[in-house]
Motif scaffolding. Structure first.
Motif, PDB file in Angstrom:
ATOM      1  N   PHE A   1      45.153  19.105  60.761  1.00  0.00           N
ATOM      2  CA  PHE A   1      45.100  18.145  62.102  1.00  0.00           C
ATOM      3  C   PHE A   1      43.591  18.328  62.832  1.00  0.00           C
ATOM      4  CE2 PHE A   1      45.522  18.049  66.693  1.00  0.00           C
ATOM      5  CZ  PHE A   1      46.102  16.438  66.712  1.00  0.00           C
ATOM      6  N   LYS A   2      43.153  19.699  62.820  1.00  0.00           N
ATOM      7  CA  LYS A   2      41.894  19.893  63.646  1.00  0.00           C
ATOM      8  C   LYS A   2      40.661  19.509  62.838  1.00  0.00           C
ATOM      9  CE  LYS A   2      42.788  24.168  64.607  1.00  0.00           C
ATOM     10  NZ  LYS A   2      42.764  25.609  64.797  1.00  0.00           N
ATOM     11  N   LEU A   3      40.920  19.522  61.393  1.00  0.00           N
ATOM     12  CA  LEU A   3      39.688  18.955  60.697  1.00  0.00           C
ATOM     13  C   LEU A   3      39.734  17.229  60.816  1.00  0.00           C
ATOM     14  CD1 LEU A   3      37.758  19.328  58.341  1.00  0.00           C
ATOM     15  CD2 LEU A   3      39.571  18.925  56.724  1.00  0.00           C
ATOM     16  N   ALA A   4      40.758  16.742  60.928  1.00  0.00           N
ATOM     17  CA  ALA A   4      40.885  15.353  60.948  1.00  0.00           C
ATOM     18  C   ALA A   4      40.039  15.023  62.305  1.00  0.00           C
ATOM     19  CB  ALA A   4      42.193  14.814  60.968  1.00  0.00           C
ATOM     20  N   ASN A   5      40.173  15.549  63.282  1.00  0.00           N
ATOM     21  CA  ASN A   5      39.588  15.364  64.516  1.00  0.00           C
ATOM     22  C   ASN A   5      38.026  15.841  64.407  1.00  0.00           C
ATOM     23  OD1 ASN A   5      42.143  14.286  65.976  1.00  0.00           O
ATOM     24  ND2 ASN A   5      42.701  16.602  66.336  1.00  0.00           N
TER      25      ASN A   5
ATOM     26  N   MET B   1      37.328  15.076  70.563  1.00  0.00           N
ATOM     27  CA  MET B   1      37.544  16.404  71.075  1.00  0.00           C
ATOM     28  C   MET B   1      38.612  16.899  72.018  1.00  0.00           C
ATOM     29  SD  MET B   1      34.249  17.730  73.602  1.00  0.00           S
ATOM     30  CE  MET B   1      33.863  19.184  74.568  1.00  0.00           C
ATOM     31  N   GLN B   2      39.232  15.534  72.545  1.00  0.00           N
ATOM     32  CA  GLN B   2      40.377  15.839  73.466  1.00  0.00           C
ATOM     33  C   GLN B   2      41.333  16.257  72.516  1.00  0.00           C
ATOM     34  OE1 GLN B   2      41.157  12.643  76.068  1.00  0.00           O
ATOM     35  NE2 GLN B   2      42.844  13.798  76.924  1.00  0.00           N
ATOM     36  N   ALA B   3      41.526  15.602  71.421  1.00  0.00           N
ATOM     37  CA  ALA B   3      42.549  15.802  70.430  1.00  0.00           C
ATOM     38  C   ALA B   3      42.710  17.302  70.006  1.00  0.00           C
ATOM     39  CB  ALA B   3      42.614  14.954  69.391  1.00  0.00           C
ATOM     40  N   GLY B   4      41.636  17.889  69.786  1.00  0.00           N
ATOM     41  CA  GLY B   4      41.466  19.212  69.214  1.00  0.00           C
ATOM     42  C   GLY B   4      40.590  19.322  68.126  1.00  0.00           C
ATOM     43  N   VAL B   5      39.630  20.045  67.972  1.00  0.00           N
ATOM     44  CA  VAL B   5      38.704  20.066  66.722  1.00  0.00           C
ATOM     45  C   VAL B   5      38.537  21.652  66.332  1.00  0.00           C
ATOM     46  CG1 VAL B   5      37.343  18.107  67.340  1.00  0.00           C
ATOM     47  CG2 VAL B   5      36.901  20.313  68.315  1.00  0.00           C
ATOM     48  N   LEU B   6      37.978  21.983  65.435  1.00  0.00           N
ATOM     49  CA  LEU B   6      37.777  23.264  64.888  1.00  0.00           C
ATOM     50  C   LEU B   6      37.484  24.108  66.064  1.00  0.00           C
ATOM     51  CD1 LEU B   6      35.759  22.766  61.403  1.00  0.00           C
ATOM     52  CD2 LEU B   6      38.344  22.705  62.187  1.00  0.00           C
TER      53      LEU B   6
END
Length: 465
Positions: A190-194, A220-225
């Motif tokens: 999930f974080k990779l996709a963002n 960025m809001q959705a959540g990254v690495l």
């Protein structure tokens, strides 16, 4: 009579065999059709190829050739993208086309599809940034279409943003099997996709900053690495069946690459602790010495720094999408005004990015404060974008195609050389067979992008400077 009975029994046995279920002769331990997660895992095996390529290192000028100097002189030659379509992309498309047939025994089907979409998007993004317009919507259709049209890079970017959104939104609770990257951890996917969305958005900083800013903020809001533990890393094994490309080359005695002066001139004068990881001291006087990029005469491998032991180890990992990239991106976004915080946030993320890079590469992180205090490295609001871009390029060592893409977008580092009067290419040329096998679509793509002239120096859509 005895002979007749034998014939009757034999006939009954033959009839009985014809009535058996078809799957009685199938060995369950040797399946003839790969499962969804097996196809995904097979596609993952191609990930190192996005990084482990001498050509990529020449495009970004991390390495110089020590023998058979040719590719680093940027000859006007074509490069094939066929292997990517025939290999990992076809495997992933097969998964996506077989949604109704996937087994939930290997993890929730929505998660299998999400991972396939994320990986496919990553491959396609890498390809379009190298070649420009490429076959996309009509590609991977098998015998239904051997001559796919080329989609514009702008369309591909727009669609990939949507596909990554779809992938993120369909992830449910439950891990998948056969995941050699994240061990089935869907939170990391999930974080990779963002993160892919974030990095793609930054690529639009010159061609469409409004859209770039919007997509960057959403990602960025959705959540990254959030740490190096989240990095997209391909982990080689100390095994000939899954070993590091560079180990295989050097194991054959091929000392064909040295650290370039382009890189050495950026890291040696400031005492960058990553230098001791990236390269080895030369074998003449034990110093770190770069080789001029494109040099063709009087090359003595004893005099130059060859690739470091950590880079050429049999089980050396390949870093593809990293936490440091996220922090460099956020530093640049803050400086551009895409996110709040201005110089204060930019400086904080810039420093954290260098720290994450050192940690990732196994450099001596105890030297961070001393390193950051040097005038060339210490954050300067007047030269911040150059500093961020240059340090990101240093971090992306051995991920040549990505380093080259960022160079094309930003113009940094500012010391790229031009061997024999040539310029650093802006793209790779399409494979020549496309001129004959897919003539109409090939010609249309060349005309649309470059006015009909196929070369290394036509610019992809987002490269507007």
């Amino acid at each position: 009579m005895k002979k007749l009975n034998i014939m009757i029994v034999s006939a009954l046995l033959l009839v009985g065999c014809n009535n058996f279920e078809d799957d009685i002769n199938i060995n369950p331990n040797r399946p003839s059709v790969a499962s969804g997660t097996q196809l995904i895992a097979n596609a993952m095996l191609s990930l190192p190829g996005l990084s482990s390529s001498p050509q990529g290192e020449f495009m970004s000028q991390y390495l110089s050739e020590t023998q058979y100097v040719n590719a680093s002189l940027y000859p006007q030659s074509s490069t094939s993208f066929y292997g990517w379509y025939q290999g990992p992309l076809m495997n992933l498309q097969t998964v996506l086309n077989s949604a109704d047939e996937l087994s939930g025994n290997e993890g929730p089907v929505p998660n299998q599809l999400a991972v396939a979409k994320i990986l496919k998007s990553y491959y396609i993004w890498s390809l379009t940034d190298r070649w420009g317009d490429i076959p996309y919507t009509e590609a991977l259709m098998g015998s239904d279409n051997f001559t796919p049209a080329y989609d514009t890079q702008e369309f591909i970017y727009t669609d990939l943003f949507n596909v990554l959104d779809e992938a993120s939104s369909q992830i449910v609770t439950g891990n998948i099997t056969n995941d050699i990257i994240y061990g089935g951890d869907m939170n990391k996917w999930f974080k990779l996709a963002n993160t892919l969305k974030m990095l793609m958005a930054l690529r639009l900083s010159e061609v469409n900053p409004t859209l770039g800013k919007e997509k960057f903020a959403a990602a960025m809001q959705a959540g990254v690495l959030e740490s190096n533990d989240d990095n997209l890393v391909f982990k080689h094994l100390a095994d000939a069946n899954n070993q590091n490309y560079w180990f295989g080359q050097l194991n054959q005695g091929r000392e064909w690459w040295a650290i370039s002066t382009t890189l050495m001139d950026k890291i040696k004068p400031v005492g960058d602790p990553r230098l001791m990881v990236y390269g080895n001291p030369n074998r003449t006087d034990g110093d770190y010495t770069g080789l001029v990029f494109g040099e063709t005469v009087n090359i003595d491998t004893e005099k130059y720094s060859l690739l470091g032991d950590a880079i050429t180890a049999q089980d050396a990992p390949v870093y593809l999408v990293t936490y440091a990239q996220v922090l460099f991106a956020e530093a640049e976004a803050a400086k551009l005004g895409w996110i709040a915080g201005g110089d204060a946030t930019a400086e904080e993320n810039y420093t954290m990015a260098i720290e994450a890079s050192m940690d990732q590469w196994g450099a001596d992180i105890s030297t961070l404060d001393e390193f950051m205090s040097q005038p060339e490295i210490a954050y300067n609001s007047d030269t911040a974008l150059e500093q961020i871009a240059t340090q990101r390029w240093v971090h992306l060592f051995m991920h040549g195609y990505e380093g080259w893409a960022e160079y094309r977008r930003t113009g940094y580092p500012n010391n790229m050389s031009a061997p024999d009067g040539a310029e650093v290419p802006n793209r790779q040329m399409y494979i020549e067979t496309e001129q004959f096998n897919n003539t109409e679509n090939y010609n249309e793509a060349i005309q649309r992008q470059f006015g009909g002239a196929e070369s290394l120096y036509g610019k992809v859509w987002w490269d507007v400077d």
